[in-house]
Design a protein around this motif. Structure first.
Motif, PDB file in Angstrom:
ATOM      1  N   ALA A   1       0.830  -1.205   0.000  1.00  0.00           N
ATOM      2  CA  ALA A   1       0.000   0.000   0.000  1.00  0.00           C
ATOM      3  C   ALA A   1       0.864   1.255   0.000  1.00  0.00           C
ATOM      4  O   ALA A   1       0.583   2.215  -0.718  1.00  0.00           O
ATOM      5  N   VAL A   2       1.946   1.247   0.786  1.00  0.00           N
ATOM      6  CA  VAL A   2       2.840   2.403   0.858  1.00  0.00           C
ATOM      7  C   VAL A   2       3.490   2.669  -0.494  1.00  0.00           C
ATOM      8  O   VAL A   2       3.586   3.819  -0.946  1.00  0.00           O
ATOM      9  N   ALA A   3       3.930   1.599  -1.157  1.00  0.00           N
ATOM     10  CA  ALA A   3       4.606   1.737  -2.454  1.00  0.00           C
ATOM     11  C   ALA A   3       3.628   1.927  -3.613  1.00  0.00           C
ATOM     12  O   ALA A   3       4.043   2.222  -4.729  1.00  0.00           O
ATOM     13  N   GLN A   4       2.321   1.747  -3.340  1.00  0.00           N
ATOM     14  CA  GLN A   4       1.307   1.808  -4.399  1.00  0.00           C
ATOM     15  C   GLN A   4       1.679   0.867  -5.548  1.00  0.00           C
ATOM     16  O   GLN A   4       1.669   1.246  -6.729  1.00  0.00           O
ATOM     17  N   ALA A   5       1.993  -0.378  -5.162  1.00  0.00           N
ATOM     18  CA  ALA A   5       2.498  -1.347  -6.136  1.00  0.00           C
ATOM     19  C   ALA A   5       1.408  -2.258  -6.699  1.00  0.00           C
ATOM     20  O   ALA A   5       1.711  -3.169  -7.475  1.00  0.00           O
ATOM     21  N   GLN A   6       0.141  -2.031  -6.329  1.00  0.00           N
ATOM     22  CA  GLN A   6      -0.905  -2.964  -6.739  1.00  0.00           C
ATOM     23  C   GLN A   6      -1.093  -3.034  -8.258  1.00  0.00           C
ATOM     24  O   GLN A   6      -1.398  -4.093  -8.811  1.00  0.00           O
ATOM     25  N   HIS A   7      -0.881  -1.917  -8.963  1.00  0.00           N
ATOM     26  CA  HIS A   7      -1.088  -1.912 -10.416  1.00  0.00           C
ATOM     27  C   HIS A   7       0.011  -2.690 -11.145  1.00  0.00           C
ATOM     28  O   HIS A   7      -0.272  -3.436 -12.097  1.00  0.00           O
ATOM     29  N   VAL A   8       1.245  -2.534 -10.673  1.00  0.00           N
ATOM     30  CA  VAL A   8       2.331  -3.272 -11.323  1.00  0.00           C
ATOM     31  C   VAL A   8       2.265  -4.753 -10.961  1.00  0.00           C
ATOM     32  O   VAL A   8       2.685  -5.616 -11.741  1.00  0.00           O
ATOM     33  N   ILE A   9       1.688  -5.072  -9.806  1.00  0.00           N
ATOM     34  CA  ILE A   9       1.483  -6.477  -9.465  1.00  0.00           C
ATOM     35  C   ILE A   9       0.458  -7.103 -10.410  1.00  0.00           C
ATOM     36  O   ILE A   9       0.565  -8.269 -10.784  1.00  0.00           O
ATOM     37  N   ARG A  10      -0.532  -6.316 -10.817  1.00  0.00           N
ATOM     38  CA  ARG A  10      -1.481  -6.820 -11.812  1.00  0.00           C
ATOM     39  C   ARG A  10      -0.758  -7.137 -13.113  1.00  0.00           C
ATOM     40  O   ARG A  10      -1.034  -8.146 -13.769  1.00  0.00           O
ATOM     41  N   GLU A  11       0.203  -6.278 -13.503  1.00  0.00           N
ATOM     42  CA  GLU A  11       0.986  -6.546 -14.712  1.00  0.00           C
ATOM     43  C   GLU A  11       1.802  -7.824 -14.547  1.00  0.00           C
ATOM     44  O   GLU A  11       1.934  -8.603 -15.494  1.00  0.00           O
ATOM     45  N   LEU A  12       2.346  -8.030 -13.348  1.00  0.00           N
ATOM     46  CA  LEU A  12       3.083  -9.261 -13.074  1.00  0.00           C
ATOM     47  C   LEU A  12       2.160 -10.469 -13.215  1.00  0.00           C
ATOM     48  O   LEU A  12       2.539 -11.489 -13.804  1.00  0.00           O
ATOM     49  N   MET A  13       0.953 -10.348 -12.698  1.00  0.00           N
ATOM     50  CA  MET A  13      -0.030 -11.422 -12.815  1.00  0.00           C
ATOM     51  C   MET A  13      -0.325 -11.724 -14.283  1.00  0.00           C
ATOM     52  O   MET A  13      -0.402 -12.900 -14.685  1.00  0.00           O
ATOM     53  N   GLU A  14      -0.486 -10.682 -15.080  1.00  0.00           N
ATOM     54  CA  GLU A  14      -0.793 -10.874 -16.495  1.00  0.00           C
ATOM     55  C   GLU A  14       0.335 -11.603 -17.219  1.00  0.00           C
ATOM     56  O   GLU A  14       0.087 -12.472 -18.069  1.00  0.00           O
ATOM     57  N   GLN A  15       1.578 -11.250 -16.897  1.00  0.00           N
ATOM     58  CA  GLN A  15       2.718 -11.929 -17.512  1.00  0.00           C
ATOM     59  C   GLN A  15       2.762 -13.401 -17.118  1.00  0.00           C
ATOM     60  O   GLN A  15       3.070 -14.273 -17.944  1.00  0.00           O
ATOM     61  N   CYS A  16       2.442 -13.680 -15.849  1.00  0.00           N
ATOM     62  CA  CYS A  16       2.445 -15.071 -15.389  1.00  0.00           C
ATOM     63  C   CYS A  16       1.313 -15.866 -16.036  1.00  0.00           C
ATOM     64  O   CYS A  16       1.507 -17.015 -16.454  1.00  0.00           O
ATOM     65  N   GLU A  17       0.153 -15.263 -16.156  1.00  0.00           N
ATOM     66  CA  GLU A  17      -0.976 -15.972 -16.741  1.00  0.00           C
ATOM     67  C   GLU A  17      -0.772 -16.240 -18.229  1.00  0.00           C
ATOM     68  O   GLU A  17      -1.295 -17.216 -18.768  1.00  0.00           O
ATOM     69  N   LYS A  18       0.001 -15.366 -18.905  1.00  0.00           N
ATOM     70  CA  LYS A  18       0.355 -15.630 -20.301  1.00  0.00           C
ATOM     71  C   LYS A  18       1.174 -16.912 -20.415  1.00  0.00           C
ATOM     72  O   LYS A  18       1.161 -17.571 -21.459  1.00  0.00           O
ATOM     73  N   ARG A  19       1.860 -17.261 -19.341  1.00  0.00           N
ATOM     74  CA  ARG A  19       2.682 -18.465 -19.301  1.00  0.00           C
ATOM     75  C   ARG A  19       1.925 -19.640 -18.667  1.00  0.00           C
ATOM     76  O   ARG A  19       2.525 -20.649 -18.301  1.00  0.00           O
ATOM     77  N   ASN A  20       0.617 -19.477 -18.492  1.00  0.00           N
ATOM     78  CA  ASN A  20      -0.242 -20.515 -17.901  1.00  0.00           C
ATOM     79  C   ASN A  20       0.169 -20.856 -16.465  1.00  0.00           C
ATOM     80  O   ASN A  20       0.059 -22.016 -16.033  1.00  0.00           O
ATOM     81  N   ILE A  21       0.663 -19.853 -15.749  1.00  0.00           N
ATOM     82  CA  ILE A  21       1.033 -20.030 -14.351  1.00  0.00           C
ATOM     83  C   ILE A  21      -0.184 -19.746 -13.479  1.00  0.00           C
ATOM     84  O   ILE A  21      -0.853 -18.725 -13.641  1.00  0.00           O
TER      85      ILE A  21
END
Length: 240
Positions: A92-112
């Motif tokens: 929350a302090v780093a406001q990293a939730q949006h980039v974590i969504r991008e990380l999720m998208e990259q992982c899901e592209k790899r069927n993770i």
């Protein structure tokens, strides 16, 4: 409660009703957090939580940590078949939730298989992490409560702890001298590999060392969460 009392003094029914509702909600949330920390309300208010020194940790050997770089972290994500993210107040302090969504998208592209483990007191109030992740358009079915996901950690390839501390500290299970002993925690330490994103080795709210950081399966990714995760995402994009 102050608003409610003011309503009685001013004979204002709106203040009485509004103050009563907010006060009741606050009491319910406080009870939820006390239960999640395995502590009574009196102990939270008067027990000096965060001031207790963990004697076993102070007298024992220093925690030996292993640091991981952005490229290595990206490779671990790329090679995993299942990932669980444990968000905390640091996210929350780093406001990293949006980039974590991008990380999720990259992982899901790899069927993770990609999920989030939500501890009841992660953040500053119950539901804090849910609100932040929903703000980043992360589907609610990805957010799994502690009781439902704890059994999945031993079969998970990679756990990514982002700004969480006490809620993944194994001392709550193993060290009777710890002030957080008995507090229900997420079993992140039981995963095959754990990456912890933190600015530094600073302690959490409880003020005790996190034993997880010295575990052989734990790697520390230091730096601002938003910046480091952005770099990890960039590395993963370059791999694809």
């Amino acid at each position: 409660m102050a608003a409610c009392a003011t309503g009685f003094i001013l004979n204002n029914n709106v203040l009485i009703v509004a103050g009563s509702l907010v006060g009741a909600s606050g009491i319910i949330l406080t009870q939820i957090m006390c239960k999640a920390m395995n502590r009574s309300l009196t102990n939270v208010l008067l027990g000096g939580f965060g001031q207790t020194v963990n004697a076993a940790a102070e007298d024992g050997p220093a925690i030996v940590i292993k640091e991981v770089g952005v490229e290595e972290a990206a490779m671990l994500f790329d090679a995993a078949s299942s990932v669980i993210v444990v968000p905390g107040y640091g996210m929350a302090v780093a406001q990293a939730q949006h980039v974590i969504r991008e990380l999720m998208e990259q992982c899901e592209k790899r069927n993770i298989d990609f999920k989030f483990a939500i501890h009841p007191v992660a953040g500053r109030m119950p539901g804090h992490m849910n609100v932040l992740l929903a703000e980043a358009n992360i589907s609610y079915d990805k957010l799994i409560e502690m009781e439902s996901i704890n059994d999945e950690f031993p079969s998970t390839d990679l756990v990514f702890v982002v700004g969480a501390n006490d809620v993944v500290n194994p001392a709550a299970r193993t060290n009777p001298q710890s002030p957080i002993y008995g507090m229900p925690i997420l079993n992140a330490d039981k995963a095959r590999t754990v990456i912890v994103s933190k600015r530094s080795m600073g302690k959490g709210y409880a003020g005790v060392e996190n034993e997880l950081f010295g575990y052989p399966n734990c790697l520390m990714l230091f730096g601002d969460a938003k910046q480091t995760i952005t770099k990890v995402v960039t590395e993963m994009k370059d791999m694809s």
